[in-house]
Every structure is written in C-alpha cells, then in structure tokens.
Design an enzyme around this catalytic site. Structure first.
Site, PDB file in Angstrom:
ATOM      1  N   LYS A  95      -1.281   4.026  15.960  1.00 11.43           N
ATOM      2  CA  LYS A  95      -0.964   4.825  17.154  1.00 11.43           C
ATOM      3  C   LYS A  95      -2.068   5.815  17.502  1.00 11.43           C
ATOM      4  O   LYS A  95      -2.164   6.294  18.623  1.00 11.43           O
ATOM      5  CB  LYS A  95       0.348   5.580  16.922  1.00 11.43           C
ATOM      6  CG  LYS A  95       1.553   4.666  16.738  1.00 11.43           C
ATOM      7  CD  LYS A  95       2.799   5.483  16.410  1.00 11.43           C
ATOM      8  CE  LYS A  95       4.002   4.573  16.151  1.00 11.43           C
ATOM      9  NZ  LYS A  95       5.207   5.350  15.756  1.00 11.43           N
ATOM     10  N   PHE A 136      -8.790   4.611   5.074  1.00  9.30           N
ATOM     11  CA  PHE A 136      -9.128   4.661   3.643  1.00  9.30           C
ATOM     12  C   PHE A 136      -7.868   4.803   2.795  1.00  9.30           C
ATOM     13  O   PHE A 136      -7.646   4.047   1.833  1.00  9.30           O
ATOM     14  CB  PHE A 136     -10.097   5.817   3.403  1.00  9.30           C
ATOM     15  CG  PHE A 136     -10.100   6.389   2.015  1.00  9.30           C
ATOM     16  CD1 PHE A 136     -10.309   5.588   0.905  1.00  9.30           C
ATOM     17  CD2 PHE A 136      -9.908   7.753   1.821  1.00  9.30           C
ATOM     18  CE1 PHE A 136     -10.315   6.132  -0.377  1.00  9.30           C
ATOM     19  CE2 PHE A 136      -9.917   8.302   0.551  1.00  9.30           C
ATOM     20  CZ  PHE A 136     -10.110   7.489  -0.559  1.00  9.30           C
ATOM     21  N   ASP A 141      -3.625   2.431  -0.525  1.00 11.02           N
ATOM     22  CA  ASP A 141      -2.193   2.551  -0.755  1.00 11.02           C
ATOM     23  C   ASP A 141      -1.517   1.180  -0.754  1.00 11.02           C
ATOM     24  O   ASP A 141      -0.635   0.910  -1.579  1.00 11.02           O
ATOM     25  CB  ASP A 141      -1.579   3.445   0.327  1.00 11.02           C
ATOM     26  CG  ASP A 141      -0.148   3.848  -0.003  1.00 11.02           C
ATOM     27  OD1 ASP A 141       0.066   4.473  -1.049  1.00 11.02           O
ATOM     28  OD2 ASP A 141       0.758   3.543   0.790  1.00 11.02           O
ATOM     29  N   ASP A 145       0.709  -0.314  -3.765  1.00 13.80           N
ATOM     30  CA  ASP A 145       2.127  -0.588  -3.515  1.00 13.80           C
ATOM     31  C   ASP A 145       2.446  -2.075  -3.441  1.00 13.80           C
ATOM     32  O   ASP A 145       3.603  -2.447  -3.224  1.00 13.80           O
ATOM     33  CB  ASP A 145       2.567   0.070  -2.198  1.00 13.80           C
ATOM     34  CG  ASP A 145       2.666   1.582  -2.312  1.00 13.80           C
ATOM     35  OD1 ASP A 145       2.601   2.094  -3.445  1.00 13.80           O
ATOM     36  OD2 ASP A 145       2.801   2.246  -1.273  1.00 13.80           O
ATOM     37  N   ARG A 150       0.772  -4.536   7.306  1.00 14.56           N
ATOM     38  CA  ARG A 150       0.458  -3.195   7.815  1.00 14.56           C
ATOM     39  C   ARG A 150       0.150  -3.329   9.307  1.00 14.56           C
ATOM     40  O   ARG A 150      -0.649  -4.156   9.703  1.00 14.56           O
ATOM     41  CB  ARG A 150      -0.755  -2.621   7.058  1.00 14.56           C
ATOM     42  CG  ARG A 150      -1.359  -1.376   7.650  1.00 14.56           C
ATOM     43  CD  ARG A 150      -0.506  -0.155   7.394  1.00 14.56           C
ATOM     44  NE  ARG A 150      -0.378   0.168   5.988  1.00 14.56           N
ATOM     45  CZ  ARG A 150       0.366   1.176   5.519  1.00 14.56           C
ATOM     46  NH1 ARG A 150       1.057   1.938   6.355  1.00 14.56           N
ATOM     47  NH2 ARG A 150       0.440   1.409   4.215  1.00 14.56           N
ATOM     48  N   ASP A 212       3.361  10.700  -6.298  1.00 18.52           N
ATOM     49  CA  ASP A 212       4.254   9.638  -5.834  1.00 18.52           C
ATOM     50  C   ASP A 212       4.224   8.450  -6.802  1.00 18.52           C
ATOM     51  O   ASP A 212       5.270   7.893  -7.165  1.00 18.52           O
ATOM     52  CB  ASP A 212       3.832   9.197  -4.434  1.00 18.52           C
ATOM     53  CG  ASP A 212       4.886   8.350  -3.738  1.00 18.52           C
ATOM     54  OD1 ASP A 212       6.070   8.447  -4.108  1.00 18.52           O
ATOM     55  OD2 ASP A 212       4.529   7.593  -2.819  1.00 18.52           O
ATOM     56  N   LYS A 244       0.921  14.457   0.086  1.00 19.78           N
ATOM     57  CA  LYS A 244       0.581  13.083   0.445  1.00 19.78           C
ATOM     58  C   LYS A 244       0.520  12.869   1.955  1.00 19.78           C
ATOM     59  O   LYS A 244      -0.262  12.050   2.440  1.00 19.78           O
ATOM     60  CB  LYS A 244       1.594  12.112  -0.162  1.00 19.78           C
ATOM     61  CG  LYS A 244       1.230  10.644   0.093  1.00 19.78           C
ATOM     62  CD  LYS A 244       2.204   9.676  -0.564  1.00 19.78           C
ATOM     63  CE  LYS A 244       1.821   8.236  -0.245  1.00 19.78           C
ATOM     64  NZ  LYS A 244       2.718   7.255  -0.873  1.00 19.78           N
ATOM     65  N   PHE A 283       9.020  15.691   9.426  1.00 18.78           N
ATOM     66  CA  PHE A 283       8.649  14.330   9.841  1.00 18.78           C
ATOM     67  C   PHE A 283       9.005  13.321   8.751  1.00 18.78           C
ATOM     68  O   PHE A 283       9.529  12.244   9.036  1.00 18.78           O
ATOM     69  CB  PHE A 283       7.149  14.282  10.137  1.00 18.78           C
ATOM     70  CG  PHE A 283       6.641  12.945  10.592  1.00 18.78           C
ATOM     71  CD1 PHE A 283       6.708  12.570  11.922  1.00 18.78           C
ATOM     72  CD2 PHE A 283       6.069  12.060   9.686  1.00 18.78           C
ATOM     73  CE1 PHE A 283       6.232  11.336  12.345  1.00 18.78           C
ATOM     74  CE2 PHE A 283       5.588  10.823  10.099  1.00 18.78           C
ATOM     75  CZ  PHE A 283       5.678  10.463  11.436  1.00 18.78           C
ATOM     76  N   ASP A 287      11.668  10.205   8.627  1.00 14.96           N
ATOM     77  CA  ASP A 287      11.315   8.856   8.184  1.00 14.96           C
ATOM     78  C   ASP A 287      12.329   8.324   7.174  1.00 14.96           C
ATOM     79  O   ASP A 287      12.746   7.161   7.242  1.00 14.96           O
ATOM     80  CB  ASP A 287       9.923   8.865   7.547  1.00 14.96           C
ATOM     81  CG  ASP A 287       8.874   8.232   8.445  1.00 14.96           C
ATOM     82  OD1 ASP A 287       9.138   8.043   9.647  1.00 14.96           O
ATOM     83  OD2 ASP A 287       7.778   7.929   7.944  1.00 14.96           O
ATOM     84  N   ASP A 288      12.703   9.180   6.232  1.00  9.34           N
ATOM     85  CA  ASP A 288      13.650   8.776   5.200  1.00  9.34           C
ATOM     86  C   ASP A 288      15.018   8.464   5.812  1.00  9.34           C
ATOM     87  O   ASP A 288      15.680   7.497   5.428  1.00  9.34           O
ATOM     88  CB  ASP A 288      13.796   9.880   4.151  1.00  9.34           C
ATOM     89  CG  ASP A 288      12.523  10.099   3.359  1.00  9.34           C
ATOM     90  OD1 ASP A 288      11.589   9.291   3.479  1.00  9.34           O
ATOM     91  OD2 ASP A 288      12.451  11.110   2.630  1.00  9.34           O
TER      92      ASP A 288
END
Length: 398
Positions: A95, A136, A141, A145, A150, A212, A244, A283, A287-288
């Site tokens: 975005k 980066f 990440d 993960d 993505r 995390d 993070k 924010f 998201d959660d």
C-alpha cells in the site's frame, strides 16, 4: 446502526485499565446523529491520488540507480538483473502508506520557502527508504515464519530459483536504504539525524522480532500443556507490538519528515513518539481483532492467529477474564488447526465479551488520542500530521 462507547470521563485512566483488563466498561448508547454513526474515516482516502502517483513515479529511477548505475562496474553483468528483479518483486507492491506518510508529513511540516519541487522530490525519495526497510523486514520475516505468500503472490524465497538466497537479498535490501541516503542526503545538515533514526528503528524492530520468535518458540515447546499460555501476558504483547511494528510503521515516517523539515525541539519529538506509538499499538489490536472476527471477503484473508498460537490481544485479554477451567481448556485447544478447536476458542472469546470490549476500547482510544493531538500547539507541529494516521486506522475493516 447504533454504536456503543463508555463515558468519556477520565478517558486516559479508563483506557489504561481497559487495556490491562482491570475494568469492565459502563456502556452508553450513542444517538443516531452522533459522529460515530457517520462514515468511518478509514473508509475515506487518506492520501490524495496525485500524491500516490507522485510517490510511485520515483521508484523506477531508484531501482535503476541501485541495480545498474551505482554498483561496481565489474558486477553489473553478473548481478544487475538479479538486483532489479529482487527490488521490483519485493518493494513496490504494498500500500506504500509508510512511505507516502513521509511525503504528506513533510508537506505539512515544511515552511513555504522550503517547499520547493526539489525538496518535495527529496521527501519522496526519503519515503522510499521506509519502503525498502519494510521489504527487508518482510523478506526475512517470511523465511522465519515459513510463509507461503505475500501481497497476493509467492514470498520471494518461494520463487523457484531463489530459495534461501532470499536471506542475502534481504540484507541487500537493507543496504539500499543507506545507499539512497548517502546519494541524496549526504550533504544535508540533517543527514546524521536520518542515519541515527533509521539505525535505531532497525535495531528496535529486530528486538521486537526476536521477542516474537522467542515467544513463539516458548509456546511451541509447551503447546498443549496447561502452562503453554502462561507467558501470554499484556506486558509481553505490548513490547512485541511496540518494537516490532509501531516504531517503523508509525513513528519512523513522521520522525524522518520532522528531521528533513529541521524540527529541533526534542519535546516535539517526544510528543510525536508517544502519540504514534499509541496508534501503532491500537493498529495491532485492530489487526488481532479482525484476524478473528473480520469478514474474510473484506479483509482479503482468512485469519490464522488461533491456529498459529499467536500472542494476540484477544488471547491475552481472554486469559485475564477466563475461569480456571476455561484457561485449562483454552491451553489444550489454542494453536490447533482442528476446526472444532478454532470454533471453541472463538466461542470463548464471545462468551467473555471480547467483541463488545473491543468496540468500547476502539471508541475510547479515538477520543483519548484525539485529545492528545489537540494538545499540541498547531504553530509548533501541525495536528494534521497525526490526524492523517488516525483517519487511516479508525474504524478500519481491513
């Protein structure tokens, strides 16, 4: 549709206790003509279309410089095409809110005499350093993960001929940040401030990622046992989010613009930091919440925080409210991919009133942060810098 908020009295104290799980809110119904019943700001465009086009127009030049013009001559035949491909694949497709925020903030902060065409272009270039930094972080990440996709396509490391070479590419993407800075800002009086800020932000984000990953490892080693969720505390959650996400996504773009506009007052940086880190925290809470209760047709993705055993706002709040038996059952079911277990966790969240609690928290956050913004004298730091961010996140659905 009626909305619900708690009384505005003592907003900061209330929000602090609410986030800690120390109070249950008293609910007051809002009338139909209330501002809360109007179209959510996040549904409105935060940045003008011309600003987005203006920002995107610089990318091609940056990619060409980084991939072909500014690398050693004896590497061009061997590496330039790969660099250009990597940058094109990983950097520009998001975005770009973080990068555009640098441009939009600088336009509000700079004096009229400094708001030249050259300086506006420099602010765009500075904004792209945030986008390269983001790339980066994301490339690395995704590897850690084991992610598959993505931004609607394969992760860079999942592309057939890339594999774990993507890790080195992530390092190259980070070096692009400083190559851009050196080429375009080295002669500026604020160059050192930009360097310090970007180094600090990268370090803090790495700390957050470490926390995390460590939290995930702790959970996976105890998964299914009664004590598997013991470390899912609000203090840990807040630290992960702050370091993070909040620093590089919210504070960094504005601080870069403030440095370029040569703002020198440390108190103004402290105020900006407090407001923007608070926004970053909220924010992530959003998201959660949307991961669990959002409409996949609107969010564009199926939530997996429960299946992945994430230390989310919902599970930390649930642990503060659940009975001993509910906690024991939650420890057995959380982190499972079994649809029955996922549904049980969602039902528990509903039984504990977490959707209602989130709605109250969202409204109280809005009024609290708005009050903090309005306390900033407009002649020292334009309040619109912060309202641009608030409008983007308040009442968002994706």
């Amino acid at each position: 549709m009626n909305m619900y908020v708690a009384s505005a009295r003592g907003a900061r104290t209330f929000v602090h206790k609410l986030a800690k799980g120390l109070v249950y809110p008293t609910i007051t119904r809002i009338q139909q003509d209330s501002p809360f019943c109007q179209r959510a700001p996040s549904e409105q465009p935060t940045y003008r279309k011309d600003e987005k086009l203006e920002f995107s127009s610089v990318f091609t030049d940056l990619n060409r410089d980084l991939s072909f013009t500014d690398i050693p001559k004896d590497l061009k035949a061997h590496l330039s095409k790969h660099l250009a491909r990597c940058i094109q694949y990983t950097v520009p497709d998001g975005k770009k809110n973080r990068g555009i925020s640098v441009l939009a903030s600088y336009k509000l902060l700079a004096s009229k005499q400094d708001l030249s065409q050259d300086n506006v272009r420099l602010s765009i270039i500075l904004g792209w350093t945030v986008e390269f930094l983001q790339a980066f972080f994301l490339v690395a990440d995704d590897i850690m993960d084991h992610s598959e996709s993505r931004r609607g396509k394969k992760c860079w490391y999942k592309v057939d001929d890339i594999g774990l070479n993507a890790f080195n590419d992530s390092v190259i993407l980070e070096t692009c940040v400083y190559a851009i800075l050196s080429k375009h800002f080295k002669d500026k009086p604020y160059y050192r401030d930009l360097l310090d800020l970007l180094h600090e932000t990268t370090r803090y984000t790495a700390y957050g990622q470490a926390l995390d990953l460590i939290s995930a490892d702790m959970y996976n080693r105890k998964k299914g046992s009664p004590e598997s969720l013991d470390h899912f505390t609000m203090d840990r959650y807040k630290a992960i989010v702050k370091y993070k996400t909040s620093f590089y996504s919210f504070y960094l773009p504005v601080a870069l613009a403030m440095n370029m506009a040569e703002v020198k007052d440390d108190l103004l940086f402290e105020r900006a930091r407090r407001i923007l880190l608070d926004m970053g925290h909220f924010f992530q809470v959003q998201d959660d919440y949307l991961d669990c209760f959002g409409d996949p047709e609107v969010t564009g993705k199926q939530g997996t925080d429960i299946q992945d055993g994430k230390c989310s706002w919902l599970v930390t709040m649930a642990l503060q409210r659940a009975s001993h038996d509910q906690k024991a059952e939650l420890a057995l079911r959380y982190g499972s991919t079994d649809p029955d277990d996922v549904e049980w966790v969602k039902k528990l969240y509903n039984q504990l009133g977490l959707p209602r609690l989130y709605s109250v928290y969202e409204e109280e956050f809005y009024w609290d942060i708005k009050e903090l913004i309005q306390q900033i004298p407009g002649d020292t730091l334009p309040q619109q810098v912060f309202f641009n961010f608030l409008d983007r996140i308040y009442k968002r659905q994706k």
